[in-house]
Design an enzyme around this catalytic site. Sequence first.
Site, PDB file in Angstrom:
ATOM      1  N   TYR A  63       0.859  -1.197   0.000  1.00  0.00           N
ATOM      2  CA  TYR A  63       0.000   0.000   0.000  1.00  0.00           C
ATOM      3  C   TYR A  63       0.887   1.236   0.000  1.00  0.00           C
ATOM      4  CZ  TYR A  63      -4.951  -0.885   0.292  1.00  0.00           C
ATOM      5  OH  TYR A  63      -6.242  -1.176  -0.031  1.00  0.00           O
ATOM      6  N   GLU A  72      -0.417   4.897  -0.364  1.00  0.00           N
ATOM      7  CA  GLU A  72      -1.215   6.110  -0.574  1.00  0.00           C
ATOM      8  C   GLU A  72      -0.335   7.347  -0.482  1.00  0.00           C
ATOM      9  OE1 GLU A  72      -3.064   3.944   1.868  1.00  0.00           O
ATOM     10  OE2 GLU A  72      -5.164   4.149   1.247  1.00  0.00           O
ATOM     11  N   ASP A  80      -7.315  13.464 -24.802  1.00  0.00           N
ATOM     12  CA  ASP A  80      -7.321  12.064 -24.375  1.00  0.00           C
ATOM     13  C   ASP A  80      -6.753  11.258 -25.546  1.00  0.00           C
ATOM     14  OD1 ASP A  80      -7.921   9.416 -23.913  1.00  0.00           O
ATOM     15  OD2 ASP A  80      -9.920   9.791 -23.108  1.00  0.00           O
ATOM     16  N   THR A 136      -4.242   5.962 -21.736  1.00  0.00           N
ATOM     17  CA  THR A 136      -4.173   4.650 -21.103  1.00  0.00           C
ATOM     18  C   THR A 136      -2.874   4.008 -21.593  1.00  0.00           C
ATOM     19  OG1 THR A 136      -5.605   3.792 -22.847  1.00  0.00           O
ATOM     20  CG2 THR A 136      -6.622   4.281 -20.733  1.00  0.00           C
ATOM     21  N   LYS A 192      -2.929   0.203 -24.748  1.00  0.00           N
ATOM     22  CA  LYS A 192      -3.370   0.108 -26.148  1.00  0.00           C
ATOM     23  C   LYS A 192      -2.118   0.143 -27.031  1.00  0.00           C
ATOM     24  CE  LYS A 192      -7.971   1.965 -25.217  1.00  0.00           C
ATOM     25  NZ  LYS A 192      -8.034   2.717 -23.947  1.00  0.00           N
ATOM     26  N   ARG A 212      -2.766  -2.609 -18.179  1.00  0.00           N
ATOM     27  CA  ARG A 212      -3.940  -1.725 -18.113  1.00  0.00           C
ATOM     28  C   ARG A 212      -3.692  -0.685 -17.034  1.00  0.00           C
ATOM     29  NH1 ARG A 212      -7.258  -5.021 -21.178  1.00  0.00           N
ATOM     30  NH2 ARG A 212      -8.668  -3.302 -21.532  1.00  0.00           N
TER      31      ARG A 212
HETATM   32  N1  DSN Z   1     -12.748   0.089 -24.492  1.00  0.00           N
HETATM   33  C1  DSN Z   1     -11.899   1.083 -25.115  1.00  0.00           C
HETATM   34  C2  DSN Z   1     -11.910   0.956 -26.577  1.00  0.00           C
HETATM   35  O1  DSN Z   1     -12.069  -0.146 -27.044  1.00  0.00           O
HETATM   36  O2  DSN Z   1     -11.733   1.929 -27.291  1.00  0.00           O
HETATM   37  C3  DSN Z   1     -12.261   2.428 -24.674  1.00  0.00           C
HETATM   38  O3  DSN Z   1     -12.534   2.438 -23.323  1.00  0.00           O
END
Ligand code: DSN
Length: 436
Positions: A45, A47, A200, A226, A229, A235
């Site tokens: 942990y 924080e 974003d 994120t 991807k 993730r």
């Molecule tokens: N689930 C993602 C996507 O496939 O674009 C976005 O959150």
Amino acid sequence: MDKQVSRLISQETKRQRNQLEMIPSENYASRSVRAAVGSVFMNKYAEGQARKRYFQGNSIVDELESLCKTRALRLFGLSENDWGVNVQALSGSPANLAIIAALLEPGEKILSMYLPDGGHLSHGWQLPDKKVTLVSKIWDITFYHVNPDSRLFDYDQIAKQAKEVGPKLLISGGTAYPREIDHARMGAIAKSVGAYYLADVSHEAGLIAGGANTSPFPYADAVMMTTHKTLRGPRGAIIFSKKELSQAIDQSVFPSIQGGPHEHTIAGIAVALEEAAAPEFMAYAKQVVTNARVLAKHFVNEGLDVVGGGTDKHLVLIDLRNIGASAWVVAWALEYANIIVNRNTVPFDTGSSVYPSGIRLGTPAITTRGMKEAEMHLIASWIMEVINEVGDMKVPEDKEQRKAFIAKTKKELAINKKILAIARDVKSLCAKFPLP
Ligand code: DSN
């Protein structure tokens, strides 16, 4: 020790090995990334921020988190004098919530991209009669849209709308927008109305890091991405913000929205950032775009309606209405052919989110396997064969008829000879391109 979970892990490994993962938001993280995520950092942990923790025993975690932040700034060529970075948000939606909550008072206005035009839920999605997301319940949302003819952004129109609405925050970010967003223009529009600009770039992060897409950093007040991807990490999410905003954003992530950060994920993000700084990653990012362009061109030549006329990125969006095919049937037929895509809404969709009119496919994962132009042509031909095979199978409008149709169609697709033959060919191709 756990036979049931172990069996499922083996089955999923096999599935990922034998199928073409063509959902644009998916990728294969390296073994090093997975090892870091499965490490003992999971047990701790922590924080608070590095060297300002609430619990003891965090000196090594502090070093890890600082390393991750340094790598994040370095990958995108940012100075720590100008930019703050937070690597604790659990994923994209909580990260966006944290940014919005830090920059806006409840009830203030946001102008963001319309979901069926390729935006994202976390940018405040709502229906005329239903506030679907927490963001839409707390803040006053207006959407901007693509142009009906080009199905691309008309920046003059967005500028006009921004003047009318007077938002405090302008958000861009496309989960199904195939062209590059003009961040310079969006930043200028935000500035002209005294709004913050949040880019974003969850989908494009790896493409930006690899020099294949334009960087939003010179134009944005905050950039969220994120990490799983095109960036090919675990993730998670990274929030970059102008230095003067970063303390408020850190406090919004913790203690406002989250508790202890997932330090094992942060370890995986740190590894992924180092991998993305390697020269091979630049070649990867460029190949991702080249591969997507080859697919898009192939489909255009075959008469499919490729939204935006092509792609600048890792994804291709196909509106199936001009050939009368059903996206639900096509997506399932492709799955039986070992090709995994997702059905997706398209601009001015006449369907629903469950039965939309398009399919979305992407190249990040198959490019990680080492596939190039020749394989893209092969894959595109298989996709065309499947579409032609099932193009006249329509999902009925009537709910009861639909239920029966779904059960019957899945059974038929599972034993369709042409689809099964393609499934075997896909499996053979996959065997030549092992997972990392
Ligand atoms: N689930 C993602 C996507 O496939 O674009 C976005 O959150």
